[in-house]
Design an enzyme around this catalytic site. Structure first.
Site, mmCIF file in Angstrom:
data_model
loop_
_atom_site.group_PDB
_atom_site.id
_atom_site.type_symbol
_atom_site.label_atom_id
_atom_site.label_comp_id
_atom_site.label_asym_id
_atom_site.label_seq_id
_atom_site.Cartn_x
_atom_site.Cartn_y
_atom_site.Cartn_z
ATOM 1 N N GLU A 79 -23.399 0.914 17.833
ATOM 2 C CA GLU A 79 -23.309 -0.023 16.872
ATOM 3 C C GLU A 79 -23.634 -1.489 17.634
ATOM 4 O OE1 GLU A 79 -19.487 -0.745 15.524
ATOM 5 O OE2 GLU A 79 -18.907 1.020 16.248
ATOM 6 N N CYS A 111 -18.544 3.504 14.408
ATOM 7 C CA CYS A 111 -18.176 4.364 15.683
ATOM 8 C C CYS A 111 -18.418 5.915 15.167
ATOM 9 C CB CYS A 111 -16.665 4.199 15.863
ATOM 10 S SG CYS A 111 -16.374 2.388 16.119
ATOM 11 N N TYR A 143 -15.226 -8.532 20.723
ATOM 12 C CA TYR A 143 -14.584 -9.313 19.484
ATOM 13 C C TYR A 143 -14.836 -10.646 20.194
ATOM 14 C CZ TYR A 143 -12.855 -4.929 17.945
ATOM 15 O OH TYR A 143 -12.847 -3.649 17.188
ATOM 16 N N THR A 152 -8.807 -4.920 22.680
ATOM 17 C CA THR A 152 -9.206 -3.590 22.579
ATOM 18 C C THR A 152 -10.849 -3.478 22.892
ATOM 19 O OG1 THR A 152 -9.948 -3.869 20.215
ATOM 20 C CG2 THR A 152 -7.488 -3.390 20.652
ATOM 21 N N SER A 201 -7.641 -2.324 8.802
ATOM 22 C CA SER A 201 -8.577 -1.527 9.362
ATOM 23 C C SER A 201 -7.879 -0.037 9.716
ATOM 24 C CB SER A 201 -9.401 -1.900 10.834
ATOM 25 O OG SER A 201 -8.391 -2.165 12.019
ATOM 26 N N HIS A 233 -10.907 9.167 17.581
ATOM 27 C CA HIS A 233 -11.813 7.955 17.903
ATOM 28 C C HIS A 233 -10.620 7.117 18.148
ATOM 29 C CE1 HIS A 233 -13.793 4.428 17.869
ATOM 30 N NE2 HIS A 233 -13.070 3.845 16.531
ATOM 31 N N LYS A 242 -0.544 7.589 16.836
ATOM 32 C CA LYS A 242 -0.012 7.419 15.345
ATOM 33 C C LYS A 242 -0.887 7.976 14.488
ATOM 34 C CE LYS A 242 1.831 2.788 15.684
ATOM 35 N NZ LYS A 242 1.651 1.328 15.030
ATOM 36 N N ASN A 275 -11.951 0.530 24.271
ATOM 37 C CA ASN A 275 -12.931 0.940 23.092
ATOM 38 C C ASN A 275 -14.440 0.994 23.421
ATOM 39 O OD1 ASN A 275 -13.609 1.983 20.420
ATOM 40 N ND2 ASN A 275 -13.025 0.295 19.176
ATOM 41 N N SER A 308 -15.898 2.459 10.995
ATOM 42 C CA SER A 308 -15.522 1.593 9.757
ATOM 43 C C SER A 308 -16.483 1.423 9.029
ATOM 44 C CB SER A 308 -15.334 0.235 10.540
ATOM 45 O OG SER A 308 -14.176 0.269 11.481
HETATM 46 N N1 CAA Z 1 6.245 -4.619 24.125
HETATM 47 C C1 CAA Z 1 5.932 -3.339 23.519
HETATM 48 N N2 CAA Z 1 5.143 -3.277 22.435
HETATM 49 C C2 CAA Z 1 4.868 -4.560 21.713
HETATM 50 C C3 CAA Z 1 5.195 -5.687 22.210
HETATM 51 C C4 CAA Z 1 5.696 -5.747 23.586
HETATM 52 N N3 CAA Z 1 6.272 -6.848 24.255
HETATM 53 N N4 CAA Z 1 4.880 -6.887 21.452
HETATM 54 C C5 CAA Z 1 4.347 -6.227 20.477
HETATM 55 N N5 CAA Z 1 4.203 -4.899 20.475
HETATM 56 C C6 CAA Z 1 3.753 -3.853 19.371
HETATM 57 C C7 CAA Z 1 3.999 -4.250 18.233
HETATM 58 O O1 CAA Z 1 5.349 -4.100 17.569
HETATM 59 C C8 CAA Z 1 3.086 -3.316 17.560
HETATM 60 O O2 CAA Z 1 3.709 -1.978 17.433
HETATM 61 P P1 CAA Z 1 3.320 -1.020 15.970
HETATM 62 O O3 CAA Z 1 1.649 -0.939 15.678
HETATM 63 O O4 CAA Z 1 3.772 0.104 16.368
HETATM 64 O O5 CAA Z 1 4.037 -2.026 15.047
HETATM 65 C C9 CAA Z 1 1.812 -3.393 18.469
HETATM 66 O O6 CAA Z 1 2.518 -3.865 19.907
HETATM 67 C C10 CAA Z 1 0.724 -4.185 18.225
HETATM 68 O O7 CAA Z 1 1.221 -5.302 17.804
HETATM 69 P P2 CAA Z 1 0.566 -6.284 16.696
HETATM 70 O O8 CAA Z 1 0.666 -5.394 15.332
HETATM 71 O O9 CAA Z 1 1.444 -7.310 16.523
HETATM 72 O O10 CAA Z 1 -0.760 -6.599 17.125
HETATM 73 P P3 CAA Z 1 -2.048 -7.395 16.566
HETATM 74 O O11 CAA Z 1 -1.700 -7.466 15.214
HETATM 75 O O12 CAA Z 1 -2.295 -8.746 17.332
HETATM 76 O O13 CAA Z 1 -3.386 -6.296 16.813
HETATM 77 C C11 CAA Z 1 -4.838 -4.679 15.878
HETATM 78 C C12 CAA Z 1 -3.039 -5.021 16.415
HETATM 79 C C13 CAA Z 1 -4.764 -5.447 14.357
HETATM 80 C C14 CAA Z 1 -4.817 -3.131 15.453
HETATM 81 C C15 CAA Z 1 -5.524 -5.227 16.848
HETATM 82 O O14 CAA Z 1 -5.443 -4.453 18.082
HETATM 83 C C16 CAA Z 1 -7.190 -5.083 16.305
HETATM 84 O O15 CAA Z 1 -7.538 -5.991 15.627
HETATM 85 N N6 CAA Z 1 -7.988 -4.340 16.967
HETATM 86 C C17 CAA Z 1 -9.115 -4.107 16.394
HETATM 87 C C18 CAA Z 1 -9.330 -3.250 15.451
HETATM 88 C C19 CAA Z 1 -9.029 -1.795 15.315
HETATM 89 O O16 CAA Z 1 -9.091 -1.277 16.699
HETATM 90 N N7 CAA Z 1 -8.707 -1.141 14.517
HETATM 91 C C20 CAA Z 1 -8.579 0.303 14.496
HETATM 92 C C21 CAA Z 1 -8.940 0.990 13.257
HETATM 93 S S1 CAA Z 1 -10.815 0.450 12.820
HETATM 94 C C22 CAA Z 1 -11.692 1.752 13.910
HETATM 95 O O17 CAA Z 1 -11.007 2.666 14.560
HETATM 96 C C23 CAA Z 1 -12.794 1.555 14.221
HETATM 97 C C24 CAA Z 1 -13.020 0.673 15.527
HETATM 98 O O18 CAA Z 1 -13.159 1.360 16.568
HETATM 99 C C25 CAA Z 1 -12.740 -0.777 15.558
#
Ligand code: CAA
Length: 414
Positions: A79, A111, A143, A152, A201, A233, A242, A275, A308
């Protein structure tokens, strides 16, 4: 007749950025990266690396000792395509000296497409069992900086030789499928970085998992308790943990502890690479096969592939007796350990100015120590080189120091 993966190998990039460095530069508590998303390091390609150079590096060892005339199809899943028309696999076909009596195409569906390629390869081999199909998945996950997806990112490629002699993994015929038109992650043609609705996502990934599982069971697939291991994945490794707990709860068959045990060792490599989009689930397979202490011969491994947009597939394979003789564990660990650590400003330079996006003619200075490199872009054509190998520089942190490759190369202008 058994069909599946006869041989498998992976490659990653020249550079690596510790997420601790990113955390410090962006003012984020590092525990969020190490624990919250379960990532430690991310691979960053050098300016002279791309999906073609990583793909050729991954595929080269898989072809050693093979009768190349038996490989009549190359399926290249990505991709992060480098051309809207020409398949990246055609460059790889040339770099690896494959037979001209061969079809080469590129597949895209975020992916997921490597899994489509694998299933199509199995179908082709079922029709002509004397032939083999080279499946390659290669991607650079990019990104915007300061976006939620930034930690990631990653880069890597997997090559799999699919045949009627599946010495590593026999693929079972049942698949669970799920397609839904959602906008969770996408990359319009005018962008070099992906757009993502991060939380959404994750929720559609879980929905797709439950739906693909239900379809898998309806199609006659095994119950969850009869799987020995499960590969996901992995955009970030915490998601796989999870996801498998979600599936355990959905099926009502396993405790969280039993679910965690089923994905043990599948996360080790991805945690250190980041990733790799299409390659990620199959790097997870290699991580399992190469890092599990016990002999996995006869083990049933489940796979959840998610792209996705979205398309998902859940299927199973059985690890074959003698698979350990097919592994390249030390080569793969070296692929990870040989990477040269970069500082944040070097990462920013590489991220913000990826080669070739702006058009125009330019030579690209040697940086990679890998066997293939992107040497130049001239007249809008990408020019790749096969590089004479020399040992990696002793000072791993000296980014931008003397070139790590011989410039006395056999240039292949394609
Ligand atoms: N110590 C330990 N844990 C901590 C922490 C600390 N100091 N600070 C935060 N955390 C934890 C949070 O509690 C959270 O845990 P939970 O998920 O269990 O609630 C975790 O860290 C992540 O924190 P946030 O949710 O605040 O993180 P974020 O919103 O900034 O980012 C995300 C999370 C949105 C998934 C981001 O990583 C993202 O956008 N990733 C890209 C998209 C992605 O990978 N999506 C996956 C599905 S899509 C797919 O699979 C296709 C693909 O390849 C993209």
């Amino acid at each position: 007749m058994q069909l599946g993966i006869e041989n498998i190998s992976f490659a990653t990039s020249e550079y690596v950025l510790p997420l601790a460095t990113l955390a410090e530069a962006t003012g984020v508590e590092v525990g969020k990266f190490h624990v919250g998303i379960g990532q430690e390091l991310m691979s960053v390609p050098a300016a002279d690396e791309d999906i073609v150079t990583m793909a050729a590096t991954a595929a080269q060892p898989v072809l050693e000792g093979q009768d190349l005339s038996a490989i009549r199809t190359v399926l290249f899943a990505t991709e992060s395509g480098i051309d809207q028309s020409k398949a990246a696999g055609v460059y790889v076909h040339h770099l690896l000296g494959l037979d001209s009596r061969c079809r080469v195409i590129e597949l895209k569906q975020a992916c997921y497409s490597a899994t489509a390629a694998l299933q199509m390869a199995v179908a082709l081999v079922a029709r002509r069992p004397e032939q083999k199909v080279l499946v390659i998945a290669s991607d650079v996950a990019r990104y915007d900086r300061d976006s939620s997806g930034e930690p990631t990112q990653g880069a890597g490629a997997v090559a799999m030789l699919v045949s009627a002699n599946p010495a590593v993994l026999a693929i079972e015929p049942v698949s669970g499928l799920h397609t839904a038109d959602v906008m969770d992650f996408w990359r319009p043609n005018y962008r070099s970085t992906a757009l993502v609705d991060g939380k959404y996502s994750v929720s559609v990934y879980m929905e797709a998992l439950r739906a693909a599982w239900d379809d898998y069971r309806e199609q006659g697939g095994h119950e969850l308790a009869s799987f020995d291991r499960f590969c996901y994945h992995q955009p970030f490794t915490r998601l796989a943990v999870k996801a498998h707990r979600t599936l355990a709860k959905h099926s009502g068959e396993l405790s969280n502890d039993a679910a965690d045990a089923q994905i043990a060792n599948t996360l080790d490599y991805n945690r250190q690479i980041g990733n790799t989009y299409t390659a990620s689930v199959y790097i997870g397979l290699l991580s399992l096969l190469e890092n599990a202490a016990d002999d996995l011969s006869g083990a049933r491994v489940g796979f959840f592939s998610y792209g996705s947009g979205s398309v998902a597939e859940l299927f199973a394979g059985v690890v074959q007796p003698g698979y350990r003789e097919m592994l390249r564990t030390s080569r793969h660990r070296e692929q990870i350990q040989r990477r040269r650590e970069i500082d944040h400003s070097t990462y920013v330079r590489l991220h913000d100015h990826p080669e070739g996006l702006v058009g125009g003619d330019h030579d690209i200075a040697p940086e990679t120590t890998g066997p293939f490199r992107l040497a130049a872009i001239r007249d809008h054509k990408r020019i790749y080189e096969t590089v004479a190998q020399v040992s990696a520089p002793a000072d791993a942190s000296a980014v931008g120091a003397s070139p790590a490759v011989s410039t006395d190369t056999a240039t292949t202008a394609l």
